[in-house]
Design an enzyme around this catalytic site. Structure first.
Site, PDB file in Angstrom:
ATOM      1  CD  GLU A 182      -3.170  -1.084   0.446  1.00 36.97           C
ATOM      2  OE1 GLU A 182      -3.228  -0.219  -0.456  1.00 36.97           O
ATOM      3  OE2 GLU A 182      -4.114  -1.875   0.690  1.00 36.97           O
ATOM      4  CE  LYS A 224      -7.154   6.225   2.995  1.00 34.27           C
ATOM      5  NZ  LYS A 224      -7.454   4.855   3.260  1.00 34.27           N
ATOM      6  CD  GLU A 234     -13.831   5.269  -3.779  1.00 32.56           C
ATOM      7  OE1 GLU A 234     -13.217   5.032  -2.723  1.00 32.56           O
ATOM      8  OE2 GLU A 234     -14.114   4.393  -4.602  1.00 32.56           O
ATOM      9  CG  ASN A 242     -10.353   1.957  -4.425  1.00 32.90           C
ATOM     10  OD1 ASN A 242      -9.990   1.610  -3.312  1.00 32.90           O
ATOM     11  ND2 ASN A 242     -11.489   2.586  -4.637  1.00 32.90           N
ATOM     12  CG  HIS A 245      -7.811  -1.611  -3.848  1.00 37.13           C
ATOM     13  ND1 HIS A 245      -6.527  -1.139  -4.045  1.00 37.13           N
ATOM     14  CD2 HIS A 245      -8.001  -1.616  -2.500  1.00 37.13           C
ATOM     15  CE1 HIS A 245      -5.973  -0.863  -2.868  1.00 37.13           C
ATOM     16  NE2 HIS A 245      -6.845  -1.152  -1.917  1.00 37.13           N
ATOM     17  CG  HIS A 249     -11.328  -5.576  -3.398  1.00 36.36           C
ATOM     18  ND1 HIS A 249     -12.066  -4.420  -3.332  1.00 36.36           N
ATOM     19  CD2 HIS A 249     -10.412  -5.496  -2.410  1.00 36.36           C
ATOM     20  CE1 HIS A 249     -11.587  -3.664  -2.344  1.00 36.36           C
ATOM     21  NE2 HIS A 249     -10.590  -4.290  -1.774  1.00 36.36           N
ATOM     22  CG  HIS A 262      -6.189  -5.919   1.590  1.00 39.73           C
ATOM     23  ND1 HIS A 262      -7.263  -5.939   0.716  1.00 39.73           N
ATOM     24  CD2 HIS A 262      -5.754  -4.628   1.616  1.00 39.73           C
ATOM     25  CE1 HIS A 262      -7.470  -4.718   0.245  1.00 39.73           C
ATOM     26  NE2 HIS A 262      -6.571  -3.897   0.778  1.00 39.73           N
TER      27      HIS A 262
HETATM   28  P1  NAD Z   1      -5.048  -7.750   9.664  1.00 42.24           P
HETATM   29  O1  NAD Z   1      -5.868  -6.800  10.388  1.00 42.24           O
HETATM   30  O2  NAD Z   1      -5.620  -9.103   9.378  1.00 42.24           O
HETATM   31  O3  NAD Z   1      -3.659  -7.915  10.414  1.00 42.24           O
HETATM   32  C1  NAD Z   1      -2.699  -8.784   9.881  1.00 42.24           C
HETATM   33  C2  NAD Z   1      -2.227  -9.812  10.925  1.00 42.24           C
HETATM   34  O4  NAD Z   1      -1.297  -9.188  11.794  1.00 42.24           O
HETATM   35  C3  NAD Z   1      -3.313 -10.370  11.808  1.00 42.24           C
HETATM   36  O5  NAD Z   1      -3.054 -11.723  12.058  1.00 42.24           O
HETATM   37  C4  NAD Z   1      -3.171  -9.555  13.087  1.00 42.24           C
HETATM   38  O6  NAD Z   1      -3.682 -10.223  14.211  1.00 42.24           O
HETATM   39  C5  NAD Z   1      -1.685  -9.402  13.151  1.00 42.24           C
HETATM   40  N1  NAD Z   1      -1.195  -8.249  13.875  1.00 42.24           N
HETATM   41  C6  NAD Z   1      -1.710  -7.003  13.912  1.00 42.24           C
HETATM   42  N2  NAD Z   1      -0.897  -6.176  14.551  1.00 42.24           N
HETATM   43  C7  NAD Z   1       0.157  -6.903  14.952  1.00 42.24           C
HETATM   44  C8  NAD Z   1       1.351  -6.593  15.651  1.00 42.24           C
HETATM   45  N3  NAD Z   1       1.646  -5.350  16.015  1.00 42.24           N
HETATM   46  N4  NAD Z   1       2.212  -7.592  15.915  1.00 42.24           N
HETATM   47  C9  NAD Z   1       1.955  -8.852  15.499  1.00 42.24           C
HETATM   48  N5  NAD Z   1       0.865  -9.198  14.809  1.00 42.24           N
HETATM   49  C10 NAD Z   1      -0.024  -8.235  14.547  1.00 42.24           C
HETATM   50  O7  NAD Z   1      -4.601  -7.177   8.230  1.00 42.24           O
HETATM   51  P2  NAD Z   1      -4.141  -5.730   7.742  1.00 42.24           P
HETATM   52  O8  NAD Z   1      -3.204  -5.981   6.636  1.00 42.24           O
HETATM   53  O9  NAD Z   1      -3.741  -4.868   8.850  1.00 42.24           O
HETATM   54  O10 NAD Z   1      -5.498  -5.119   7.145  1.00 42.24           O
HETATM   55  C11 NAD Z   1      -6.146  -5.705   6.046  1.00 42.24           C
HETATM   56  C12 NAD Z   1      -7.588  -5.282   6.078  1.00 42.24           C
HETATM   57  O11 NAD Z   1      -7.658  -3.861   5.939  1.00 42.24           O
HETATM   58  C13 NAD Z   1      -8.403  -5.859   4.963  1.00 42.24           C
HETATM   59  O12 NAD Z   1      -9.629  -6.329   5.467  1.00 42.24           O
HETATM   60  C14 NAD Z   1      -8.644  -4.685   4.019  1.00 42.24           C
HETATM   61  O13 NAD Z   1      -9.840  -4.785   3.315  1.00 42.24           O
HETATM   62  C15 NAD Z   1      -8.663  -3.546   4.994  1.00 42.24           C
HETATM   63  N6  NAD Z   1      -8.330  -2.252   4.401  1.00 42.24           N
HETATM   64  C16 NAD Z   1      -9.157  -1.218   4.649  1.00 42.24           C
HETATM   65  C17 NAD Z   1      -8.867   0.031   4.150  1.00 42.24           C
HETATM   66  C18 NAD Z   1      -9.744   1.189   4.506  1.00 42.24           C
HETATM   67  O14 NAD Z   1      -9.578   2.260   3.913  1.00 42.24           O
HETATM   68  N7  NAD Z   1     -10.649   1.055   5.441  1.00 42.24           N
HETATM   69  C19 NAD Z   1      -7.721   0.231   3.379  1.00 42.24           C
HETATM   70  C20 NAD Z   1      -6.873  -0.846   3.153  1.00 42.24           C
HETATM   71  C21 NAD Z   1      -7.186  -2.091   3.666  1.00 42.24           C
HETATM   72  N1  GLY Z   2      -8.138   2.249   0.672  1.00 45.02           N
HETATM   73  C1  GLY Z   2      -8.870   3.080  -0.206  1.00 45.02           C
HETATM   74  C2  GLY Z   2      -9.512   4.248   0.428  1.00 45.02           C
HETATM   75  O1  GLY Z   2      -9.382   4.471   1.599  1.00 45.02           O
HETATM   76  O2  GLY Z   2     -10.195   4.982  -0.231  1.00 45.02           O
END
Ligand code: NAD
Ligand code: GLY
Length: 358
Positions: A182, A224, A234, A242, A245, A249, A262
């Protein structure tokens, strides 16, 4: 510590980035409207950081909800556990939720905050690189549906974001790489100078060099915040965020949530977007190679799974939120550092991109 601002009028909020912020209660106490605070986290993060965070909040009437860990639990059913806990504790409209975790915890907690009693306050305490540079900022919240990723949700801004870089020390290497996907995205869509910096500093980032991480998080959040301030819901420019994405996705939904991370799916999606941009003649083969090489240096995958056919891709991509009046729109690259949202691409060339392994 660095402080950035997401400028959204009366819903503006700060992003604090620095070391040991979890212990600095004075940073987040001002954002609680009452003593009712519920921390939402998961079974992996709780043993690492929950106690430390709760001890900083000793004067609050604090509760914690510990969810199962994984993208496959980012569902309405699991979110309902948060509502049950809030109701059982008789938490009222002045209560505050705290999302302590990665993007999964952050997206679900934000969505629960948007819905509980039609909206209560929440703060984001992101603990993965991906969450610190992307998901905790900008107010996209939600859960997955079996038929589509992040299809149920709300735009709902947090009161503040607290990115404690110390928490990244316990992150698995694969998760760090997923976050770097990202980070690279920002360079590709709007910030060529940052892309060049990433090419020069990828090894330092992968080695978790503190200065490099701080710079990458700050620059990503700045990009961002700028985009979100211009287009919160958006209707235009935010869709640039995106890049990769629509393909990514489709890969996540098609493979089953949690199969690929992801960020890994987005890395592949960005290469597919670059491939189509090159077929269109917008970027040159050397540009696409630069993208592939940078992602590979971050240990990220750069090819779609063999098991997803072009037909399956198209079926899954038709559920994308950027589809308008049945027409697929994609984020493509006009140049490195310059992305565009467009329906103006050649469908035969898209098919060629999707038939990757043919
Ligand atoms: P996640 O939340 O699943 O975390 C990844 C893993 O790391 C998990 O197993 C978690 O328990 C572990 N973890 C978290 N913090 C830790 C730490 N400090 N030490 C050790 N382990 C730790 O995944 P992610 O990559 O953080 O997030 C992915 C999600 O975010 C997806 O669902 C995606 O759709 C979403 N997302 C949302 C937006 C948005 O704008 N809202 C943007 C990008 C991604
Ligand atoms: N991750 C895309 C957005 O926040 O718009």
């Amino acid at each position: 510590m660095k402080t950035l601002e997401v400028d959204l009028g009366e819903r503006s909020y700060p992003i604090y980035i620095g070391q040991n912020l979890l212990a600095q209660a004075e940073l987040f106490l001002p954002y609680f409207d009452s003593t009712q605070v519920m921390v939402i986290t998961n079974e992996t993060i709780a043993p690492l950081y929950l106690e430390q965070f709760l001890s900083a909040l000793s004067k609050q009437q604090t509760q914690a909800v510990i969810l199962p860990d994984g993208e496959k639990y980012k569902t309405l059913e699991v979110t309902n556990r948060i509502f049950s806990a809030l109701l059982e504790q008789r938490f009222d409209r002045k209560a505050t939720l705290v999302a302590l975790g990665g993007g999964v915890v952050g997206d679900m907690t934000g969505f629960a905050a948007a819905c509980y009693q039609r909206g209560i306050a929440f703060i984001q305490v992101p603990t993965t690189l991906l969450a610190q540079v992307d998901s905790s900022v900008g107010g996209k919240t939600g859960v997955n549906h079996l038929l589509g990723k992040n299809m149920i949700g709300a735009f709902y801004q947090p009161r503040c974001v607290l990115a404690d870089t110390e928490t990244l020390n316990t992150l698995e290497d694969r998760q760090l790489s997923a976050g770097i996907a990202e980070v690279i995205k920002y360079g590709l869509i709007v910030d060529y100078e940052f892309l060049v910096w990433l090419e020069q500093n990828m090894e330092a980032l992968m080695a978790r060099d503190h200065q490099a991480l701080m710079f990458a998080i700050e620059r990503s959040c700045m990009n961002k915040a700028t985009v979100v301030a211009q287009d919160e819901k958006e209707s235009g420019k935010r869709a640039l965020l995106n890049l990769g994405h629509t393909f990514g996705h489709a890969i996540e939904t098609g493979m089953g949530y949690g199969e690929l991370l992801h960020g890994e799916a987005i890395a592949i999606g960005m290469v597919m977007a670059a491939d189509l941009s090159q077929r269109q003649g917008w970027i040159c083969p050397a540009d696409k190679d630069r993208i592939v090489q940078l992602l590979q240096r971050a240990n990220l995958p750069v090819e779609p799974p063999k098991s997803l056919s072009a037909e399956k891709f198209l079926e899954l991509m038709a559920v994308d939120k950027k589809v308008m009046a049945g027409q697929l729109r994609l984020v493509l690259l006009q140049a490195l550092g310059q992305a565009v949202v467009t329906a103006n691409f050649d469908s035969v060339m898209l098919k060629q991109t999707l038939q990757w392994h043919a």
